[in-house]
Design a protein around this motif. Structure first.
Motif, PDB file in Angstrom:
ATOM      1  N   UNK A   6      38.726  52.293  13.813  1.00 43.35           N
ATOM      2  CA  UNK A   6      39.339  52.584  15.106  1.00 43.35           C
ATOM      3  C   UNK A   6      38.286  53.006  16.124  1.00 43.35           C
ATOM      4  N   UNK A   7      37.293  53.805  15.652  1.00 46.03           N
ATOM      5  CA  UNK A   7      36.288  54.314  16.586  1.00 46.03           C
ATOM      6  C   UNK A   7      35.414  53.181  17.123  1.00 46.03           C
ATOM      7  N   UNK A   8      35.020  52.246  16.217  1.00 50.20           N
ATOM      8  CA  UNK A   8      34.148  51.163  16.640  1.00 50.20           C
ATOM      9  C   UNK A   8      34.875  50.196  17.560  1.00 50.20           C
ATOM     10  N   UNK A   9      36.142  49.905  17.293  1.00 50.50           N
ATOM     11  CA  UNK A   9      36.889  48.974  18.117  1.00 50.50           C
ATOM     12  C   UNK A   9      37.267  49.537  19.464  1.00 50.50           C
ATOM     13  N   UNK A  10      37.207  50.888  19.586  1.00 51.02           N
ATOM     14  CA  UNK A  10      37.671  51.523  20.815  1.00 51.02           C
ATOM     15  C   UNK A  10      36.804  51.151  22.009  1.00 51.02           C
ATOM     16  N   UNK A  11      35.468  51.058  21.803  1.00 49.61           N
ATOM     17  CA  UNK A  11      34.596  50.780  22.927  1.00 49.61           C
ATOM     18  C   UNK A  11      34.241  49.321  23.073  1.00 49.61           C
ATOM     19  N   UNK A  12      34.871  48.466  22.298  1.00 52.22           N
ATOM     20  CA  UNK A  12      34.550  47.040  22.287  1.00 52.22           C
ATOM     21  C   UNK A  12      35.365  46.310  23.345  1.00 52.22           C
ATOM     22  N   UNK A  13      34.684  45.480  24.124  1.00 52.34           N
ATOM     23  CA  UNK A  13      35.363  44.658  25.134  1.00 52.34           C
ATOM     24  C   UNK A  13      35.248  43.200  24.737  1.00 52.34           C
ATOM     25  N   UNK A  14      36.186  42.407  25.202  1.00 54.64           N
ATOM     26  CA  UNK A  14      36.198  40.992  24.823  1.00 54.64           C
ATOM     27  C   UNK A  14      36.588  40.146  26.015  1.00 54.64           C
ATOM     28  N   UNK A  15      35.948  38.977  26.111  1.00 56.57           N
ATOM     29  CA  UNK A  15      36.378  37.974  27.073  1.00 56.57           C
ATOM     30  C   UNK A  15      37.337  37.051  26.336  1.00 56.57           C
ATOM     31  N   UNK A  35      43.583  26.371  31.215  1.00 57.11           N
ATOM     32  CA  UNK A  35      42.876  27.499  30.599  1.00 57.11           C
ATOM     33  C   UNK A  35      42.561  28.562  31.643  1.00 57.11           C
ATOM     34  N   UNK A  36      42.647  29.820  31.208  1.00 50.13           N
ATOM     35  CA  UNK A  36      42.212  30.939  32.033  1.00 50.13           C
ATOM     36  C   UNK A  36      41.370  31.865  31.160  1.00 50.13           C
ATOM     37  N   UNK A  37      40.517  32.678  31.810  1.00 43.46           N
ATOM     38  CA  UNK A  37      39.660  33.617  31.106  1.00 43.46           C
ATOM     39  C   UNK A  37      39.793  34.991  31.750  1.00 43.46           C
ATOM     40  N   UNK A  38      39.811  36.037  30.927  1.00 48.34           N
ATOM     41  CA  UNK A  38      39.897  37.399  31.448  1.00 48.34           C
ATOM     42  C   UNK A  38      39.286  38.352  30.432  1.00 48.34           C
ATOM     43  N   UNK A  39      38.858  39.510  30.911  1.00 48.44           N
ATOM     44  CA  UNK A  39      38.208  40.498  30.052  1.00 48.44           C
ATOM     45  C   UNK A  39      39.145  41.670  29.813  1.00 48.44           C
ATOM     46  N   UNK A  40      39.228  42.100  28.553  1.00 53.76           N
ATOM     47  CA  UNK A  40      40.058  43.243  28.174  1.00 53.76           C
ATOM     48  C   UNK A  40      39.321  44.054  27.120  1.00 53.76           C
ATOM     49  N   UNK A  41      39.635  45.354  27.001  1.00 47.01           N
ATOM     50  CA  UNK A  41      39.107  46.114  25.864  1.00 47.01           C
ATOM     51  C   UNK A  41      39.765  45.616  24.579  1.00 47.01           C
ATOM     52  N   UNK A  42      39.041  45.664  23.480  1.00 48.01           N
ATOM     53  CA  UNK A  42      39.555  45.135  22.216  1.00 48.01           C
ATOM     54  C   UNK A  42      40.845  45.841  21.792  1.00 48.01           C
ATOM     55  N   UNK A  43      40.983  47.104  22.161  1.00 46.01           N
ATOM     56  CA  UNK A  43      42.203  47.833  21.772  1.00 46.01           C
ATOM     57  C   UNK A  43      43.441  47.292  22.502  1.00 46.01           C
ATOM     58  N   UNK A  44      43.212  46.452  23.530  1.00 49.48           N
ATOM     59  CA  UNK A  44      44.336  45.875  24.266  1.00 49.48           C
ATOM     60  C   UNK A  44      44.841  44.569  23.688  1.00 49.48           C
ATOM     61  N   UNK A  45      44.346  44.150  22.503  1.00 50.23           N
ATOM     62  CA  UNK A  45      44.774  42.891  21.897  1.00 50.23           C
ATOM     63  C   UNK A  45      46.286  42.798  21.675  1.00 50.23           C
ATOM     64  N   UNK A  46      46.957  43.871  21.232  1.00 50.49           N
ATOM     65  CA  UNK A  46      48.420  43.764  21.063  1.00 50.49           C
ATOM     66  C   UNK A  46      49.123  43.375  22.358  1.00 50.49           C
TER      67      UNK A  46
END
Length: 517
Positions: free
Chosen positions: A29-38, A71-82
């Protein structure tokens, strides 16, 4: 916002992600918290802006629409995957490994393919694979909840009493769309070819106009590791799971010296060599995506196993509309609380079910003249109700939706009583005929104009029979005013969604009820 130029993977990342033949481990949980993804998302062609608006509204992220339609692209924090998976307008999701907006392909085929092979070693795989791992853990939790609900629930009841088999309709729903991310929105070719080269299989799953799409899967054998035990010097074998993978290539453009099959084959072979992953034609863990649109290249990892549009419908008809397309049509009309929304030709109920799910503060009415279609829609409503009942901590209060069998040309609704009309009109191919549409369309437009609230009402009508619709609409200038037109791809057919508004009551033609002759 997007990754920069390709950088070589570090030694640590290679050890963690592939060289020791193990998947990513220890992503807490701690490692995924600061991870961002395109995140890349495939959407119904023509509704890219609608999808971008939904992403902005629900995730607070600004989207970029790809030059490659759909197709579209956007950036979100990994914790926002749900929250990303709960978007209503997207079909498939993938995390971007690297994007190249102006990739220069060599003119020689061998050189161009060699560059793609060499690219694998330079891509920043580490964070995207962490996102993929996190996404997998979320899917496992969801699967566990689903199994628990199925075990605790009673056997499913069928609403149709004429013996219609539920399994027949569900078979289509269960079939996984091969290469669902059709970038150019082109209808899949009727024939599918498969070739195997050097242990890497590639499937040409979708070809149309200048768009090609193929899958490549590379295979390698994994072994079990051994570790020394302290003290006694004994060794024990420790089995480790080796990831299975495939590569899916989508290529659009006529200036490439290679085919999608060849790109997928060689890129997949390089991925296999780089990670020492194992291949599987169908039971893969990782799907690596290679999207090529002219000089734009995007490498990604799929986050969805099947299209997210398969969420509401369990009983399919001959022309079942995608839920994502239904959402886009509804959103065009901007539903407001207490609005009455009608689908007068509902078929299996894709539009009203999507509407009732996303806009529960509105009242939805659906109808069709075909009794079989009404039964399918009713069964789909029942399936949705049962799914809602099975959700944890859910107090099911039903859904604001009624289904009726009626005549589209003589609707049992009061004049001016409907705020929004959204419907998928017969194309004249699988249902009806283009000849019948010349009589049906004018009658439909007249009746829908009668029930729609003048001035504030609006209608979104989908059709592929554009010539017939345009002619019918030209004779309805006293009833309807045409606004926006959205060009869409529906199963490979070039169709259009027409946004109409009824003429306000102050117009003399409306008050007198006169029609153009």
């Amino acid at each position: 916002m997007f990754p920069g130029p390709p950088a070589p993977a570090t030694a640590a990342s290679l050890t963690r992600l592939g060289r020791n033949k193990r998947p990513v481990e220890g992503l807490g949980r701690r490692e995924g918290a600061g991870l961002a993804a395109v995140i890349g998302a495939t959407v119904p062609t023509g509704f890219e802006l609608t999808a971008a608006e939904e992403v902005q509204e629900k995730l607070g992220s600004v989207s970029r629409i790809s030059r490659d339609r759909g197709k579209i692209y956007f950036e979100v924090p990994a914790r926002g995957l749900p929250q990303v998976h709960r978007l209503r307008s997207v079909d498939n999701l993938f995390v971007v490994v690297q994007e190249f907006k102006d990739y220069q392909f060599k003119e020689n085929k061998e050189d161009a393919l060699k560059d793609l092979e060499d690219l694998v070693k330079k891509l920043p795989w580490t964070d995207p694979l962490k996102v993929w791992e996190l996404n997998n853990s979320l899917k496992k939790k969801k699967t566990k909840r689903k199994k628990h609900n199925l075990q605790s629930g009673a056997s499913k009841e069928k609403l149709n009493e004429d013996g219609e088999e539920e399994g027949t309709d569900q078979k289509d729903a269960g079939k996984r769309e091969d290469c669902a991310q059709n970038a150019a929105g082109v209808e899949p070719a009727s024939g599918q070819d498969m070739e195997e080269t050097q242990g890497v299989a590639s499937r040409n799953g979708e070809e149309g106009e200048d768009n090609e799409q193929s899958d490549a899967k590379g295979e390698s054998q994994a072994g079990s590791g051994s570790a020394s035990q302290a003290g006694d010097g004994k060794t024990s074998e420790r089995e480790v799971k080796v990831l299975k993978f495939r590569v899916t290539c989508n290529r659009a453009g006529d200036k490439h010296s290679f085919t999608s099959n060849e790109a997928a084959r060689d890129f997949g072979g390089a991925v296999q060599e780089h990670f020492q992953w194992k291949a599987d034609m169908t039971n893969f863990d990782v799907e690596v995506l290679l999207n090529i649109h002219n000089n734009e290249v995007v490498v990604g990892i799929a986050l969805t196993e099947e299209s997210l549009h398969r969420r509401n419908i369990t009983h399919f008809g001959p022309t079942t509309l995608r839920s994502t397309l239904a959402y886009g049509m509804l959103r065009l009309c901007d539903p407001q609380p207490t609005d009455i929304i009608v689908d007068p030709m509902c078929g299996t109920g894709a539009i009203p079910i999507e509407g009732a799910t996303e806009w529960p503060s509105c009242y939805h009415i659906a109808g069709d003249n075909n009794p079989q279609a009404v039964k399918r829609a009713a069964n789909n409503i029942c399936s949705l109700l049962k799914k809602n009942e099975n959700k944890e901590s859910s107090t099911s209060l039903g859904i604001p939706l009624d289904i009726i069998q009626w005549d589209i040309c003589n609707l049992p609704l009061r004049t001016g009583s409907v705020d929004i009309i959204v419907t998928d009109m017969p194309f004249g191919k699988r249902i009806g005929s283009k000849k019948k549409n010349w009589d049906l369309y004018p009658a439909c437009l007249t009746e829908m104009g009668r029930i729609c609230t003048p001035g504030t009402g609006r209608a979104a009508l989908l059709t592929q029979d554009k010539k017939c619709f345009a002619k019918a609409l030209s004779r309805m200038g006293h009833i309807w005013r045409k606004g926006q037109t959205v060009w869409v791809n529906v199963g490979g057919l070039h169709a259009a969604v027409y946004l109409l508004k009824p003429i306000p009551p102050e117009f003399p033609e409306w008050q007198s009820g006169k029609a153009d002759t």
